[in-house]
Motif scaffolding. Structure first.
Motif, PDB file in Angstrom:
ATOM      1  N   ILE A  63      44.032  38.713  38.898  1.00 39.03           N
ATOM      2  CA  ILE A  63      43.318  40.379  38.670  1.00 39.03           C
ATOM      3  C   ILE A  63      43.963  40.228  37.809  1.00 39.03           C
ATOM      4  CG2 ILE A  63      42.526  41.986  40.078  1.00 39.03           C
ATOM      5  CD1 ILE A  63      42.902  40.273  42.911  1.00 39.03           C
ATOM      6  N   MET A  64      44.732  41.161  37.984  1.00 34.66           N
ATOM      7  CA  MET A  64      45.005  41.667  35.805  1.00 34.66           C
ATOM      8  C   MET A  64      44.465  40.999  35.189  1.00 34.66           C
ATOM      9  SD  MET A  64      46.570  44.023  37.029  1.00 34.66           S
ATOM     10  CE  MET A  64      47.548  44.970  35.620  1.00 34.66           C
ATOM     11  N   HIS A  65      44.775  40.071  34.550  1.00 35.25           N
ATOM     12  CA  HIS A  65      44.295  39.307  33.436  1.00 35.25           C
ATOM     13  C   HIS A  65      42.454  38.812  33.348  1.00 35.25           C
ATOM     14  CE1 HIS A  65      47.846  38.864  31.880  1.00 35.25           C
ATOM     15  NE2 HIS A  65      48.235  38.681  33.316  1.00 35.25           N
ATOM     16  N   ARG A  66      41.551  38.791  34.550  1.00 36.59           N
ATOM     17  CA  ARG A  66      40.607  38.435  34.424  1.00 36.59           C
ATOM     18  C   ARG A  66      39.716  39.960  34.737  1.00 36.59           C
ATOM     19  NH1 ARG A  66      38.910  33.373  32.995  1.00 36.59           N
ATOM     20  NH2 ARG A  66      40.978  32.009  32.964  1.00 36.59           N
ATOM     21  N   VAL A  67      39.801  41.110  35.489  1.00 38.46           N
ATOM     22  CA  VAL A  67      39.478  42.125  36.155  1.00 38.46           C
ATOM     23  C   VAL A  67      40.224  43.602  35.040  1.00 38.46           C
ATOM     24  CG1 VAL A  67      38.361  43.621  38.146  1.00 38.46           C
ATOM     25  CG2 VAL A  67      38.727  40.972  38.029  1.00 38.46           C
ATOM     26  N   VAL A  68      41.898  44.147  35.950  1.00 40.41           N
ATOM     27  CA  VAL A  68      41.489  45.023  35.951  1.00 40.41           C
ATOM     28  C   VAL A  68      41.669  45.225  33.793  1.00 40.41           C
ATOM     29  CG1 VAL A  68      43.869  46.660  36.099  1.00 40.41           C
ATOM     30  CG2 VAL A  68      42.908  45.066  37.816  1.00 40.41           C
ATOM     31  N   LEU A  69      42.252  44.862  33.246  1.00 39.59           N
ATOM     32  CA  LEU A  69      42.789  45.158  31.405  1.00 39.59           C
ATOM     33  C   LEU A  69      41.771  44.605  31.086  1.00 39.59           C
ATOM     34  CD1 LEU A  69      46.223  43.026  31.182  1.00 39.59           C
ATOM     35  CD2 LEU A  69      45.932  45.093  31.819  1.00 39.59           C
ATOM     36  N   PRO A  70      40.826  43.042  31.335  1.00 35.63           N
ATOM     37  CA  PRO A  70      39.506  43.618  30.110  1.00 35.63           C
ATOM     38  C   PRO A  70      38.118  45.051  30.834  1.00 35.63           C
ATOM     39  CG  PRO A  70      39.548  41.200  31.224  1.00 35.63           C
ATOM     40  CD  PRO A  70      40.545  42.502  31.863  1.00 35.63           C
ATOM     41  N   GLU A  71      38.613  45.409  31.638  1.00 38.00           N
ATOM     42  CA  GLU A  71      38.014  46.852  32.839  1.00 38.00           C
ATOM     43  C   GLU A  71      37.993  48.013  31.726  1.00 38.00           C
ATOM     44  OE1 GLU A  71      36.691  48.809  36.641  1.00 38.00           O
ATOM     45  OE2 GLU A  71      36.470  47.136  35.941  1.00 38.00           O
ATOM     46  N   ARG A  72      39.360  47.379  31.811  1.00 38.07           N
ATOM     47  CA  ARG A  72      40.122  49.385  31.469  1.00 38.07           C
ATOM     48  C   ARG A  72      39.763  48.678  29.451  1.00 38.07           C
ATOM     49  NH1 ARG A  72      46.269  49.373  35.076  1.00 38.07           N
ATOM     50  NH2 ARG A  72      44.975  50.081  36.790  1.00 38.07           N
ATOM     51  N   SER A  73      40.794  48.161  29.033  1.00 36.78           N
ATOM     52  CA  SER A  73      40.207  47.585  27.681  1.00 36.78           C
ATOM     53  C   SER A  73      38.345  48.379  27.532  1.00 36.78           C
ATOM     54  CB  SER A  73      40.521  47.134  26.944  1.00 36.78           C
ATOM     55  OG  SER A  73      39.957  45.571  27.340  1.00 36.78           O
ATOM     56  N   SER A  74      37.535  47.656  27.920  1.00 36.37           N
ATOM     57  CA  SER A  74      36.135  48.590  28.009  1.00 36.37           C
ATOM     58  C   SER A  74      35.955  49.753  27.674  1.00 36.37           C
ATOM     59  CB  SER A  74      35.556  47.268  28.928  1.00 36.37           C
ATOM     60  OG  SER A  74      33.818  47.609  28.800  1.00 36.37           O
ATOM     61  N   GLN A  75      36.590  50.366  29.116  1.00 33.05           N
ATOM     62  CA  GLN A  75      35.989  51.624  28.911  1.00 33.05           C
ATOM     63  C   GLN A  75      37.195  51.845  28.015  1.00 33.05           C
ATOM     64  OE1 GLN A  75      38.119  51.915  32.857  1.00 33.05           O
ATOM     65  NE2 GLN A  75      36.057  51.782  34.214  1.00 33.05           N
ATOM     66  N   ALA A  76      37.914  51.931  28.064  1.00 35.18           N
ATOM     67  CA  ALA A  76      39.242  52.803  26.344  1.00 35.18           C
ATOM     68  C   ALA A  76      38.145  52.831  25.315  1.00 35.18           C
ATOM     69  CB  ALA A  76      40.035  52.419  26.291  1.00 35.18           C
ATOM     70  N   ALA A  77      37.306  51.291  25.289  1.00 37.86           N
ATOM     71  CA  ALA A  77      36.366  51.432  24.146  1.00 37.86           C
ATOM     72  C   ALA A  77      35.655  52.283  23.869  1.00 37.86           C
ATOM     73  CB  ALA A  77      36.485  49.905  23.901  1.00 37.86           C
ATOM     74  N   SER A  78      34.792  51.933  25.027  1.00 44.12           N
ATOM     75  CA  SER A  78      33.771  52.467  25.301  1.00 44.12           C
ATOM     76  C   SER A  78      34.420  54.674  24.905  1.00 44.12           C
ATOM     77  CB  SER A  78      33.570  53.039  26.590  1.00 44.12           C
ATOM     78  OG  SER A  78      31.705  53.922  27.075  1.00 44.12           O
ATOM     79  N   ASN A  79      34.788  54.967  25.738  1.00 45.14           N
ATOM     80  CA  ASN A  79      35.671  56.534  25.299  1.00 45.14           C
ATOM     81  C   ASN A  79      35.697  56.944  24.247  1.00 45.14           C
ATOM     82  OD1 ASN A  79      35.657  56.680  28.421  1.00 45.14           O
ATOM     83  ND2 ASN A  79      37.370  56.484  28.910  1.00 45.14           N
ATOM     84  N   GLY A  80      36.398  55.658  23.183  1.00 45.68           N
ATOM     85  CA  GLY A  80      37.405  55.734  21.481  1.00 45.68           C
ATOM     86  C   GLY A  80      35.481  56.198  20.665  1.00 45.68           C
ATOM     87  N   MET A  81      34.798  55.444  20.800  1.00 42.63           N
ATOM     88  CA  MET A  81      33.262  55.456  20.442  1.00 42.63           C
ATOM     89  C   MET A  81      32.734  57.261  20.820  1.00 42.63           C
ATOM     90  SD  MET A  81      31.558  54.289  18.487  1.00 42.63           S
ATOM     91  CE  MET A  81      30.888  52.852  18.313  1.00 42.63           C
ATOM     92  N   GLN A  82      33.025  57.453  22.418  1.00 44.08           N
ATOM     93  CA  GLN A  82      31.946  58.944  22.457  1.00 44.08           C
ATOM     94  C   GLN A  82      32.903  59.465  21.499  1.00 44.08           C
ATOM     95  OE1 GLN A  82      29.455  59.345  24.772  1.00 44.08           O
ATOM     96  NE2 GLN A  82      29.972  61.485  23.867  1.00 44.08           N
TER      97      GLN A  82
END
Length: 111
Positions: A63-82
């Motif tokens: 769950i950490m490697h396939r769901v949580v971490l990818p979702e968090r990194s996606s959100q972090a990238a989105s927040n960084g772009m914003q």
């Protein structure tokens, strides 16, 4: 009638316990117990649910490697772009601001 708000959109990220409850692997009561244990022991949430025998270690890792971490990194990238789009950085001292007509200290004009 009011509709519920998706907790994923209102938080920066969803904690792993929420994923485990959503998957039907643990209950809300078990999350409460694990969080209480976490306050006392300072152990990571995943380690606590594994130590209590509620979830296998492999499940937490998956769950950490396939769901949580990818979702968090996606959100972090989105927040960084914003942030990049909404915040203009000031030039460092001695650098020219291309939007300014006033020279800054340390900048010489050759003419």
């Amino acid at each position: 009638m009011t509709q519920g708000v998706d907790s994923r959109s209102s938080q920066a990220y969803q904690p792993i316990g929420a994923y485990l409850v959503e998957a039907g692997l643990i209950t809300d009561a078990q999350v409460g117990v694990a969080l209480a244990d976490q306050n006392v022991t300072a152990m990571p949430f995943g380690e606590i649910v594994v130590a209590r025998g509620w979830v296998k270690e492999q499940t937490i890792e998956f769950i950490m490697h396939r769901v949580v971490l990818p979702e968090r990194s996606s959100q972090a990238a989105s927040n960084g772009m914003q942030d990049c789009l909404t915040h203009r950085q000031r030039p460092a001292p001695g650098q020219l601001d291309p939007n300014s007509t006033t020279p800054q200290a340390g900048v010489s004009w050759l003419g």
